[in-house]
Design a protein around this motif. Sequence first.
Motif, mmCIF file in Angstrom:
data_model
loop_
_atom_site.group_PDB
_atom_site.id
_atom_site.type_symbol
_atom_site.label_atom_id
_atom_site.label_comp_id
_atom_site.label_asym_id
_atom_site.label_seq_id
_atom_site.Cartn_x
_atom_site.Cartn_y
_atom_site.Cartn_z
ATOM 1 N N PRO A 170 0.834 -1.196 0.000
ATOM 2 C CA PRO A 170 0.000 0.000 0.000
ATOM 3 C C PRO A 170 0.876 1.256 0.000
ATOM 4 O O PRO A 170 2.038 1.227 0.417
ATOM 5 C CB PRO A 170 -0.794 -0.112 1.305
ATOM 6 C CG PRO A 170 -0.668 -1.540 1.722
ATOM 7 C CD PRO A 170 0.660 -1.996 1.216
ATOM 8 N N LYS A 197 -13.896 -0.111 -8.814
ATOM 9 C CA LYS A 197 -12.633 0.237 -8.184
ATOM 10 C C LYS A 197 -12.848 0.461 -6.692
ATOM 11 O O LYS A 197 -13.777 1.153 -6.290
ATOM 12 C CB LYS A 197 -12.048 1.496 -8.822
ATOM 13 C CG LYS A 197 -11.676 1.344 -10.288
ATOM 14 C CD LYS A 197 -10.518 0.366 -10.474
ATOM 15 C CE LYS A 197 -10.094 0.286 -11.932
ATOM 16 N NZ LYS A 197 -8.973 -0.692 -12.125
ATOM 17 N N GLN A 225 -10.839 1.101 -2.689
ATOM 18 C CA GLN A 225 -9.646 1.590 -1.999
ATOM 19 C C GLN A 225 -9.690 1.106 -0.547
ATOM 20 O O GLN A 225 -10.670 1.321 0.169
ATOM 21 C CB GLN A 225 -9.567 3.106 -2.035
ATOM 22 C CG GLN A 225 -8.300 3.673 -1.406
ATOM 23 C CD GLN A 225 -8.228 5.188 -1.525
ATOM 24 O OE1 GLN A 225 -9.043 5.909 -0.977
ATOM 25 N NE2 GLN A 225 -7.246 5.669 -2.278
ATOM 26 N N THR A 226 -8.632 0.427 -0.129
ATOM 27 C CA THR A 226 -8.492 0.022 1.264
ATOM 28 C C THR A 226 -7.666 1.077 1.998
ATOM 29 O O THR A 226 -6.688 1.602 1.463
ATOM 30 C CB THR A 226 -7.797 -1.338 1.378
ATOM 31 O OG1 THR A 226 -6.558 -1.305 0.625
ATOM 32 C CG2 THR A 226 -8.677 -2.441 0.817
ATOM 33 N N VAL A 227 -8.055 1.369 3.233
ATOM 34 C CA VAL A 227 -7.359 2.383 4.030
ATOM 35 C C VAL A 227 -7.188 1.856 5.444
ATOM 36 O O VAL A 227 -8.082 1.194 5.986
ATOM 37 C CB VAL A 227 -8.153 3.705 4.047
ATOM 38 C CG1 VAL A 227 -7.507 4.709 5.017
ATOM 39 C CG2 VAL A 227 -8.227 4.314 2.661
ATOM 40 N N LYS A 259 -2.862 3.314 2.013
ATOM 41 C CA LYS A 259 -4.015 3.000 1.174
ATOM 42 C C LYS A 259 -3.596 2.064 0.052
ATOM 43 O O LYS A 259 -2.444 2.063 -0.387
ATOM 44 C CB LYS A 259 -4.612 4.282 0.591
ATOM 45 C CG LYS A 259 -3.624 5.063 -0.279
ATOM 46 C CD LYS A 259 -4.222 6.376 -0.787
ATOM 47 C CE LYS A 259 -3.231 7.087 -1.710
ATOM 48 N NZ LYS A 259 -3.784 8.359 -2.230
ATOM 49 N N SER A 272 -5.192 0.201 -3.763
ATOM 50 C CA SER A 272 -6.224 0.261 -4.794
ATOM 51 C C SER A 272 -6.420 -1.104 -5.432
ATOM 52 O O SER A 272 -5.470 -1.865 -5.605
ATOM 53 C CB SER A 272 -5.837 1.279 -5.876
ATOM 54 O OG SER A 272 -5.748 2.581 -5.327
ATOM 55 N N ALA A 276 -7.110 -5.357 -3.613
ATOM 56 C CA ALA A 276 -6.298 -4.238 -3.130
ATOM 57 C C ALA A 276 -5.334 -4.737 -2.054
ATOM 58 O O ALA A 276 -5.689 -5.594 -1.249
ATOM 59 C CB ALA A 276 -7.200 -3.146 -2.562
#
Length: 223
Positions: free
Chosen positions: A23, A104, A106-108, A118, A120, A144
């Motif tokens: 990430p 799409k 997004q991991t955070v 983050k 993607s 992601a």
Amino acid sequence: MAAIKIAVLGLTLSVLVGCNGIPRPAGPDETFPGYFTVSSGIPAPYMFQGSAVQWNRQYAVSAAHIPLLSDVVHRCSTGCDLVFIRRDADGSIPTWRPTIVGEKLQTVGLSPFLVTVKGSGTSKGPRVSLNREGDNTPYALNDAPVVQGMSGGPVYGADGAVVGMTVGIFLPKAPLLPSLKNSKSLSVYVPYDIIQREWRLFSERQAEAQMKQIDSKNQMVKL
């Protein structure tokens, strides 16, 4: 598009003791609605770190496997890796919705270096059942990257809405379905519909407890 729910047995989950990609650090000006970090409480305060995301004005969700979380008010009824914690929102409440297959994402979350990172990727159609005793929850998948510390963090959809909560890295012990074979890595998250189900159950239990409390106060005293 409705997600394809396929239970795949004989698979395992790593609870983010490593990583399945790299990430990127979040920028100093980036904001992630509802995201915040959590840590273990007594008797080992701050020994374990993780992530969480606000659900509504008074409650948030995080991963059940993070040890010694404070203010836990509800654990997943089917043994899934989810807890609700009591926590007043300190900013705007994120929008939640179901994911769309192929969108799409997004991991955070928090990295082992205690900075927000983050990743993607895209959402996957199949759902998977992990080979954990007492847990037959249909978890969702994306490709992601995630690392240790991102457990409990939000998974954002293409429009910035939260579609789920990261819980781990997918480590298959059986051949992957054709729709997953081209993914270099896969991450597991609790999808919105499971979180919504548990919220309804928790709310119903709260309402029942309140009614019992009212009834006990209103009992007639016989003279």
